[in-house]
Design a protein around this motif. Sequence first.
Motif, PDB file in Angstrom:
ATOM      1  N   GLN A 124       0.818  -1.203   0.000  1.00 20.27           N
ATOM      2  CA  GLN A 124       0.000   0.000   0.000  1.00 20.27           C
ATOM      3  C   GLN A 124       0.854   1.256   0.000  1.00 20.27           C
ATOM      4  N   LEU A 125       1.961   1.228   0.743  1.00 17.68           N
ATOM      5  CA  LEU A 125       2.856   2.380   0.782  1.00 17.68           C
ATOM      6  C   LEU A 125       3.444   2.661  -0.595  1.00 17.68           C
ATOM      7  N   ARG A 126       3.867   1.603  -1.284  1.00 18.85           N
ATOM      8  CA  ARG A 126       4.439   1.795  -2.627  1.00 18.85           C
ATOM      9  C   ARG A 126       3.394   2.311  -3.609  1.00 18.85           C
ATOM     10  N   LEU A 127       2.185   1.744  -3.545  1.00 18.25           N
ATOM     11  CA  LEU A 127       1.135   2.209  -4.444  1.00 18.25           C
ATOM     12  C   LEU A 127       0.782   3.667  -4.183  1.00 18.25           C
ATOM     13  N   LEU A 128       0.827   4.071  -2.921  1.00 18.24           N
ATOM     14  CA  LEU A 128       0.457   5.430  -2.571  1.00 18.24           C
ATOM     15  C   LEU A 128       1.535   6.435  -2.926  1.00 18.24           C
ATOM     16  N   ILE A 129       2.784   6.083  -2.704  1.00 20.41           N
ATOM     17  CA  ILE A 129       3.855   7.075  -2.811  1.00 20.41           C
ATOM     18  C   ILE A 129       4.508   7.115  -4.185  1.00 20.41           C
ATOM     19  N   THR A 130       4.425   6.025  -4.967  1.00 20.20           N
ATOM     20  CA  THR A 130       5.134   5.990  -6.248  1.00 20.20           C
ATOM     21  C   THR A 130       4.689   7.088  -7.206  1.00 20.20           C
ATOM     22  N   PRO A 131       3.375   7.302  -7.438  1.00 16.55           N
ATOM     23  CA  PRO A 131       3.004   8.392  -8.359  1.00 16.55           C
ATOM     24  C   PRO A 131       3.507   9.760  -7.908  1.00 16.55           C
ATOM     25  N   TRP A 132       3.532  10.005  -6.595  1.00 16.87           N
ATOM     26  CA  TRP A 132       4.014  11.299  -6.118  1.00 16.87           C
ATOM     27  C   TRP A 132       5.528  11.419  -6.284  1.00 16.87           C
ATOM     28  N   GLU A 248      14.812   5.728  -4.431  1.00 20.85           N
ATOM     29  CA  GLU A 248      13.904   6.498  -3.574  1.00 20.85           C
ATOM     30  C   GLU A 248      12.907   5.576  -2.871  1.00 20.85           C
ATOM     31  N   LEU A 249      12.376   4.600  -3.596  1.00 20.90           N
ATOM     32  CA  LEU A 249      11.435   3.650  -2.984  1.00 20.90           C
ATOM     33  C   LEU A 249      12.129   2.768  -1.951  1.00 20.90           C
ATOM     34  N   ALA A 250      13.372   2.376  -2.236  1.00 23.21           N
ATOM     35  CA  ALA A 250      14.111   1.560  -1.272  1.00 23.21           C
ATOM     36  C   ALA A 250      14.343   2.342   0.019  1.00 23.21           C
ATOM     37  N   LEU A 251      14.703   3.615  -0.111  1.00 21.83           N
ATOM     38  CA  LEU A 251      14.914   4.447   1.076  1.00 21.83           C
ATOM     39  C   LEU A 251      13.613   4.664   1.832  1.00 21.83           C
ATOM     40  N   THR A 252      12.524   4.890   1.100  1.00 20.83           N
ATOM     41  CA  THR A 252      11.220   5.083   1.746  1.00 20.83           C
ATOM     42  C   THR A 252      10.787   3.826   2.503  1.00 20.83           C
ATOM     43  N   GLY A 253      10.950   2.656   1.869  1.00 22.12           N
ATOM     44  CA  GLY A 253      10.603   1.408   2.542  1.00 22.12           C
ATOM     45  C   GLY A 253      11.448   1.161   3.770  1.00 22.12           C
ATOM     46  N   LEU A 254      12.719   1.543   3.711  1.00 20.85           N
ATOM     47  CA  LEU A 254      13.602   1.361   4.863  1.00 20.85           C
ATOM     48  C   LEU A 254      13.210   2.282   6.008  1.00 20.85           C
ATOM     49  N   PRO A 259      14.303  -2.465   8.243  1.00 20.69           N
ATOM     50  CA  PRO A 259      15.076  -3.403   7.424  1.00 20.69           C
ATOM     51  C   PRO A 259      14.364  -4.739   7.293  1.00 20.69           C
ATOM     52  N   PRO A 260      14.657  -5.496   6.250  1.00 18.02           N
ATOM     53  CA  PRO A 260      14.069  -6.832   6.095  1.00 18.02           C
ATOM     54  C   PRO A 260      14.610  -7.788   7.147  1.00 18.02           C
ATOM     55  N   PRO A 261      13.969  -8.919   7.349  1.00 23.43           N
ATOM     56  CA  PRO A 261      14.441  -9.874   8.363  1.00 23.43           C
ATOM     57  C   PRO A 261      15.731 -10.557   7.924  1.00 23.43           C
TER      58      PRO A 261
END
Length: 308
Positions: A124-132, A248-254, A259-261
Amino acid sequence: MTYGNQNSFPRRDVSLRQRFRGEEWPTLRELVAPVWRAVSGWVLVPVLFCLWPFLMFLGLYPMARSARRLARRVFTVAGPQGMTDLAVLRVQRVRARLALAAGFVVLVVYGTPEDWGGIGDQVQLRLLITPWLVLVSAPVVVGVLFRLAGPDARPAMRARVRPAVRMALQYVGACSAVPVLLWLADRVQGSVHTLLLGQVFDLLVLAVPIWVLMFVAFASPTVVRTAFTLDRAHAALPPVLTGVLVWELALTGLLFGGPPPGPLPVQLCAVLGGPAGVTAVAWWEVRRLRTRFGVSLRGTAAAVSAAG
C-alpha cells in the motif's frame, strides 16, 4: 488502438480474460448473462440479493469500468509512442520475478508473523507514494536531460513536455479531489443521513469519492510507466527515471518499514540488491538505445524526434 466499424462491437471469439486486458472491460450484463442463462435467473434472485458481496459487485463493477475507461482516455496522448525494446522487456520481467522469488525466500527463512503481516502495508505504501515520487522526480530528470541535450534537440523536447505538464496537473487534481470528497461525504453523512435511509444513503454519498479513487488507481500505472508520457520527450527518460525511483522507494521502505528480516549480510543484499539490479537493467537499456537507435543522453534533435 485501431478505429473502424469492425471494432465497434466486441468479437464473440475473444475471451473475457482478453477483454479485461484490452481497451475496454466487458459490461456487467456480459459478465452475468452466462450464469443467468445456465441457471434459471429468477430462481437465483432471492438468494443473490441476500449476499452483500454480490450486491457490492453489482454496484462497484460498473463504477470501476467507467473509471478505467475515462482514465485510459485522459492519460493517453495521441500519436506515436516511445521506443519499445522487446529484449529489455524480457529482461525486466525476469528480473522482477527473481526479485519476488528472492523476497519470498527471505521471508520464508527469516520472517516472523509480523513480517508477513507487514507485506500489505508495504504494498500500500508503494502504491500510494510511487506516483508522487514520479511527480517530484520526473521534472528533475527532465531538467538534467534537457541540459545534456544539444541546442538542436531542445525545441522538440520542450514541445513534448507541454502535454506531460497538462497530464500531471490533471493527475494532481484527481489525487487532491479524493481527500476533499471524502471530507465532504463525511460532513454530509453527519448532518443529514439520519433523515434518510441510513446505510444506503451513506453508500450513495461515498460513491463519488470511491469512483474518483478508482480513476486515480487506473491512471497510476500509465503515469508511473510513462512518467506522464515524458518518454516521448526523450526516449532515455524512462530508464533513467526508473534508476532514480528505485532508490527512492528503497529508502522510503527502509524508513517506514524498517530493514528486512535476517542477519546483516542478508539485509544488505535485500536492501541494495533489488535497486542495484533495476539500475543495472536501466543503464543497459540506455546503452541499447544508443547502440541500436542512436539515442543518447545528449541526443540530437533527430534522435529525440524518433523517440517520440
